[in-house]
Scaffold this active site. Structure first.
Site, PDB file in Angstrom:
ATOM      1  CD  GLU A 281      44.024  51.754  36.244  1.00  0.00           C
ATOM      2  OE1 GLU A 281      43.365  52.236  37.185  1.00  0.00           O
ATOM      3  OE2 GLU A 281      44.156  52.294  35.151  1.00  0.00           O
ATOM      4  CB  CYS A 282      43.745  52.048  42.993  1.00  0.00           C
ATOM      5  SG  CYS A 282      42.106  52.516  42.374  1.00  0.00           S
ATOM      6  N   GLY A 283      42.668  49.132  41.585  1.00  0.00           N
ATOM      7  CA  GLY A 283      41.718  48.044  41.785  1.00  0.00           C
ATOM      8  C   GLY A 283      40.319  48.358  41.308  1.00  0.00           C
TER       9      GLY A 283
END
Length: 317
Positions: A281-283
């Site tokens: 996930e990117c955040g």
């Protein structure tokens, strides 16, 4: 043209729709039995402060098209002509309103605000698609960039080059999380539609259709949670939805150019993301408060190190 925004307030207001775990479980049991179109239609009626965030991935494009079709059907049911999707989004909005009023069209357009987080490192193909989507659906796009940065040069002047390699957490926070939270605040978002699906595996494998973010109560709706990539692809083709030309080159999940490659595993469409790193996930879909705390701690550490270096240099002189 896209609406670019930049303010300092990143804290959202408390959602007016508050669901207990038991309530969410009950709702999800009902939503599991509905088609994505019915889930979206329910959300448009039931969830206050509803917005859609997208990087124009395949699933997000399907959702966008479904919202548009639902909106057209609702207007038709109310005997109101919808704004034609073929009109140019680049045309001045006042001129559009005048022209549509003269022709008898309703000037109310896409009912769910569409947010694009421009990290400044997207593929050019993604940016081209963003314009095509605006033109196709006649929808204003709300663009959010890293704070006080209009270009890659602006960002790198402050944070240096290849920050994603040197400090991955800070990079994700600065280019995705902070702009995302700013968009929630400015738009009064209380519920956000995302394109996450269980078939994308990783942290998404056991995704609920409706979630409440811990700590903030922000609702996240995943209307295509049960769909496969093939179902998404079939829809894109069947309804002639604009899509990223990189999909025809083997890409399946498309993020920033420096961390995205064509899928390396046919059974894992996100296998082309963050190659060699232990992240999925990117955040935007992790614990916000934990990530913010880690970012702030990292910044303090950097500032302390810089101050120590400056003090050492002064002593040496």
């Amino acid at each position: 043209m896209p609406e670019s925004t930049a303010t300092n307030n990143t804290q959202g207001s408390a959602p007016s729709a508050v669901f207990t775990p038991a309530h969410l479980k009950f709702i999800n049991t009902k939503l599991e039995k509905l088609s994505p179109e019915k889930i979206i239609e329910w959300a448009m009626i039931s969830l206050p402060g509803l917005i859609q965030t997208t990087a124009f991935g395949p699933t997000g494009l399907v959702i966008l098209d479904m919202i548009n079709r639902i909106h057209i059907d609702q207007q038709a049911a109310a005997n109101v002509h919808p704004t034609p999707a073929s009109s140019s989004a680049s045309e001045d909005e006042d001129d559009q309103d005048i022209r549509f009023k003269k022709s008898g069209y309703n000037t109310q357009r896409h009912p769910v605000p569409l947010v694009f987080i421009d990290t400044l490192y997207h593929f050019q193909e993604t940016l081209d698609l963003a314009q095509r989507v605006q033109d196709h659906y006649n929808i204003p796009l709300k663009v959010y960039k890293p704070q006080d940065c209009d270009s890659t040069e602006d960002f790198e002047r402050v944070y240096g080059q290849q920050l994603w390699e040197k400090d991955d957490l800070s990079y994700d926070y600065l280019v995705k999380v902070e702009p995302g939270r700013r968009s929630y605040q400015e738009l009064g978002a209380q519920a956000v539609i995302s394109g996450r699906r269980r078939s994308q595996k990783g942290d998404r494998a056991h995704l609920d259709i409706l979630e409440a973010e811990p700590g903030t109560g922000l609702l996240k709706l995943n209307p295509l949670a049960t769909w496969s990539f093939q179902q998404v692809w079939t829809y894109l083709r069947a309804y002639q939805v604009p899509f990223n030309v990189l999909l025809d080159q083997g890409y399946r999940s498309i993020g920033d150019w420096h961390s995205t490659k064509p899928a390396t595993n046919h059974d894992d469409e996100r296998s082309g993301r963050w190659e060699g790193k232990q992240k999925t996930e990117c955040g935007l879909h992790v614990d916000y408060f934990k990530m913010r705390a880690e970012f702030q701690a990292s910044q303090k550490k950097k500032q302390a190190l810089l101050a120590a270096q400056q003090e050492q240099s002064a002593v040496a002189v």
